[in-house]
Design a protein around this motif. Structure first.
Motif, PDB file in Angstrom:
ATOM      1  N   PRO A  16       9.417   4.335   2.985  1.00  0.00           N
ATOM      2  CA  PRO A  16       9.518   5.449   1.901  1.00  0.00           C
ATOM      3  C   PRO A  16       8.162   5.878   1.722  1.00  0.00           C
ATOM      4  CG  PRO A  16      10.609   3.410   1.165  1.00  0.00           C
ATOM      5  CD  PRO A  16       9.977   2.848   2.590  1.00  0.00           C
ATOM      6  N   VAL A  17       8.145   7.294   1.290  1.00  0.00           N
ATOM      7  CA  VAL A  17       6.841   7.905   1.058  1.00  0.00           C
ATOM      8  C   VAL A  17       6.794   8.071  -0.297  1.00  0.00           C
ATOM      9  CG1 VAL A  17       5.990  10.271   1.174  1.00  0.00           C
ATOM     10  CG2 VAL A  17       7.228   9.427   3.172  1.00  0.00           C
ATOM     11  N   ASP A  18       5.576   7.726  -0.848  1.00  0.00           N
ATOM     12  CA  ASP A  18       5.362   7.401  -2.088  1.00  0.00           C
ATOM     13  C   ASP A  18       4.726   8.902  -2.829  1.00  0.00           C
ATOM     14  OD1 ASP A  18       5.974   4.748  -2.803  1.00  0.00           O
ATOM     15  OD2 ASP A  18       4.429   4.418  -1.135  1.00  0.00           O
ATOM     16  N   PHE A  19       4.108   9.628  -1.921  1.00  0.00           N
ATOM     17  CA  PHE A  19       3.407  10.829  -2.257  1.00  0.00           C
ATOM     18  C   PHE A  19       3.116  11.881  -1.138  1.00  0.00           C
ATOM     19  CE2 PHE A  19       0.631  13.153  -5.074  1.00  0.00           C
ATOM     20  CZ  PHE A  19       0.527  12.376  -6.466  1.00  0.00           C
ATOM     21  N   VAL A  20       3.223  13.113  -1.650  1.00  0.00           N
ATOM     22  CA  VAL A  20       3.010  14.277  -0.603  1.00  0.00           C
ATOM     23  C   VAL A  20       1.818  14.970  -1.072  1.00  0.00           C
ATOM     24  CG1 VAL A  20       3.707  16.386   0.357  1.00  0.00           C
ATOM     25  CG2 VAL A  20       5.367  14.290   0.452  1.00  0.00           C
ATOM     26  N   VAL A  21       0.806  15.192  -0.290  1.00  0.00           N
ATOM     27  CA  VAL A  21      -0.373  16.003  -0.620  1.00  0.00           C
ATOM     28  C   VAL A  21      -0.387  17.174   0.294  1.00  0.00           C
ATOM     29  CG1 VAL A  21      -2.749  16.031  -0.969  1.00  0.00           C
ATOM     30  CG2 VAL A  21      -1.537  13.892  -1.221  1.00  0.00           C
ATOM     31  N   SER A  22      -0.453  18.377  -0.202  1.00  0.00           N
ATOM     32  CA  SER A  22      -0.195  19.678   0.773  1.00  0.00           C
ATOM     33  C   SER A  22      -1.755  20.265   0.557  1.00  0.00           C
ATOM     34  CB  SER A  22       0.759  20.353   0.214  1.00  0.00           C
ATOM     35  OG  SER A  22       1.021  21.624   1.045  1.00  0.00           O
TER      36      SER A  22
ATOM     37  N   MET B 269       0.822  -1.202  -0.101  1.00  0.00           N
ATOM     38  CA  MET B 269      -0.192  -0.061  -0.145  1.00  0.00           C
ATOM     39  C   MET B 269       0.841   1.373   0.089  1.00  0.00           C
ATOM     40  SD  MET B 269      -3.235   0.656   2.498  1.00  0.00           S
ATOM     41  CE  MET B 269      -4.738   1.580   1.802  1.00  0.00           C
ATOM     42  N   ARG B 270       0.336   2.304  -0.729  1.00  0.00           N
ATOM     43  CA  ARG B 270       1.271   3.501  -0.895  1.00  0.00           C
ATOM     44  C   ARG B 270       1.142   4.361   0.569  1.00  0.00           C
ATOM     45  NH1 ARG B 270      -0.369   6.519  -6.217  1.00  0.00           N
ATOM     46  NH2 ARG B 270      -2.439   6.194  -5.710  1.00  0.00           N
ATOM     47  N   ARG B 271       2.024   5.067   0.741  1.00  0.00           N
ATOM     48  CA  ARG B 271       2.643   5.904   1.991  1.00  0.00           C
ATOM     49  C   ARG B 271       2.477   7.373   1.494  1.00  0.00           C
ATOM     50  NH1 ARG B 271       6.319   3.753   3.710  1.00  0.00           N
ATOM     51  NH2 ARG B 271       5.293   2.232   5.262  1.00  0.00           N
ATOM     52  N   ILE B 272       1.593   8.223   2.058  1.00  0.00           N
ATOM     53  CA  ILE B 272       1.380   9.528   1.657  1.00  0.00           C
ATOM     54  C   ILE B 272       1.503  10.176   2.885  1.00  0.00           C
ATOM     55  CG2 ILE B 272      -0.522  11.078   1.065  1.00  0.00           C
ATOM     56  CD1 ILE B 272      -1.962   9.152  -0.624  1.00  0.00           C
ATOM     57  N   LEU B 273       2.454  11.297   2.766  1.00  0.00           N
ATOM     58  CA  LEU B 273       2.403  12.384   3.883  1.00  0.00           C
ATOM     59  C   LEU B 273       1.621  13.460   3.516  1.00  0.00           C
ATOM     60  CD1 LEU B 273       3.971  13.841   6.103  1.00  0.00           C
ATOM     61  CD2 LEU B 273       5.581  14.433   4.299  1.00  0.00           C
ATOM     62  N   VAL B 274       0.770  13.884   4.267  1.00  0.00           N
ATOM     63  CA  VAL B 274      -0.079  15.177   4.232  1.00  0.00           C
ATOM     64  C   VAL B 274       0.555  16.060   5.059  1.00  0.00           C
ATOM     65  CG1 VAL B 274      -2.532  15.948   4.625  1.00  0.00           C
ATOM     66  CG2 VAL B 274      -2.234  13.626   3.704  1.00  0.00           C
ATOM     67  N   THR B 275       0.544  17.350   4.455  1.00  0.00           N
ATOM     68  CA  THR B 275       0.800  18.652   5.190  1.00  0.00           C
ATOM     69  C   THR B 275      -0.068  19.827   4.829  1.00  0.00           C
ATOM     70  OG1 THR B 275       2.814  19.849   5.699  1.00  0.00           O
ATOM     71  CG2 THR B 275       2.674  19.296   3.595  1.00  0.00           C
ATOM     72  N   ASN B 276       0.534  20.684   5.168  1.00  0.00           N
ATOM     73  CA  ASN B 276      -0.468  22.144   4.864  1.00  0.00           C
ATOM     74  C   ASN B 276       0.601  23.436   5.197  1.00  0.00           C
ATOM     75  OD1 ASN B 276      -1.155  22.599   7.433  1.00  0.00           O
ATOM     76  ND2 ASN B 276      -3.089  22.625   7.227  1.00  0.00           N
TER      77      ASN B 276
END
Length: 250
Positions: A86-92, A1-8
């Motif tokens: 490993p982080v696969d995607f960052v969504v801000s 499963m992908r790992r997503i980092l969320v920030t803002n």
């Protein structure tokens, strides 16, 4: 499963951030690293003069950390220190207020997506065109969050997504970044005590820049997706002057 980092850049307590993280849980392992308070307008600032702190935020649906630094710091820490793999995607996002036209240059939300790209992680920035400060009665975070999830599922990377604050959008337009002119850019405060001169720097938007642009699409009721790039080289001038230099040196 992908790992997503969320920030803002609106801070770890932002409702848009919480809704985004919970929405992305259906397609990935999600964790959050976000500023401990509002960092709107900081652009791509990083904390090079002092250390930053990170604390756990309890009671969230996903692992969440509050960072004393900037949005770009959050990405660096999230990818290199706080991720369990490993982080696969960052969504801000989801930012409260559109990040269109020249706003892109000031936005900490967009800068976090840029930082992810610089360190080799695909990313998108997401904003809801709600009023700023938050005076709208309703904020349709769920609409923006669903569109963000669709972009991630399609693996569309380094895009700037802006969504009208509506229960339904008219559609999605691929746009270019517009330009914006501001009125009342400097607003002096005559009540400041002790002879101190005080000004408000930010101004109201008084111009939009064309029907193929991000700002026009959003104000027409469409979600706007704009492909970004981190390299700011003016390619036309680069090739022109490289050619002229070659001719002058024989």
């Amino acid at each position: 499963m992908r790992r997503i980092l969320v920030t803002n850049d609106d801070g770890v307590e932002s409702e848009g951030l919480i809704v985004l993280a919970e929405t992305l849980r259906s397609i990935a392992e999600v964790f959050v690293v976000a500023p401990d308070s509002d960092r709107s307008g900081v652009s791509h600032a990083v904390s090079i003069r002092h250390a930053v702190t990170v604390v756990d935020v309890p009671g969230r649906a996903v692992p969440t950390y509050a960072c004393s630094g900037m949005p770009a710091d959050c990405v660096i820490l999230g990818v290199h220190q706080l991720a369990t793999g490993p982080v696969d995607f960052v969504v801000s996002g989801i930012n409260r207020g559109a990040n269109v036209a020249d706003d892109v240059n000031y936005s900490g939300t967009v800068a976090a997506a840029v930082e992810a790209q610089l360190i080799g992680v695909p990313s998108i920035a997401v904003s809801l065109a709600a009023s700023w400060p938050a005076t709208d009665v309703e904020h349709h975070w769920d609409v923006a969050a669903r569109l963000a999830r669709e972009l991630v599922e399609k693996t569309l990377t380094f895009w700037n997504l802006n969504v009208p604050n509506q229960a339904e959008v008219a559609g999605v337009r691929v746009t270019r970044q517009g330009r914006k002119r501001y009125g009342d850019r400097l607003a002096p405060d005559p009540t400041a005590p002790g002879g101190v001169r005080t000004y408000r720097i930010w101004g109201r938007d008084v111009h939009r820049s064309g029907e193929d642009t991000d700002d026009d699409a959003v104000y027409a009721g469409y979600a706007s997706i704009t492909p970004l790039r981190a390299d700011r080289t003016d390619e036309a001038l680069y090739h022109r002057y490289r050619a002229e230099a070659s001719l002058s040196t024989g």
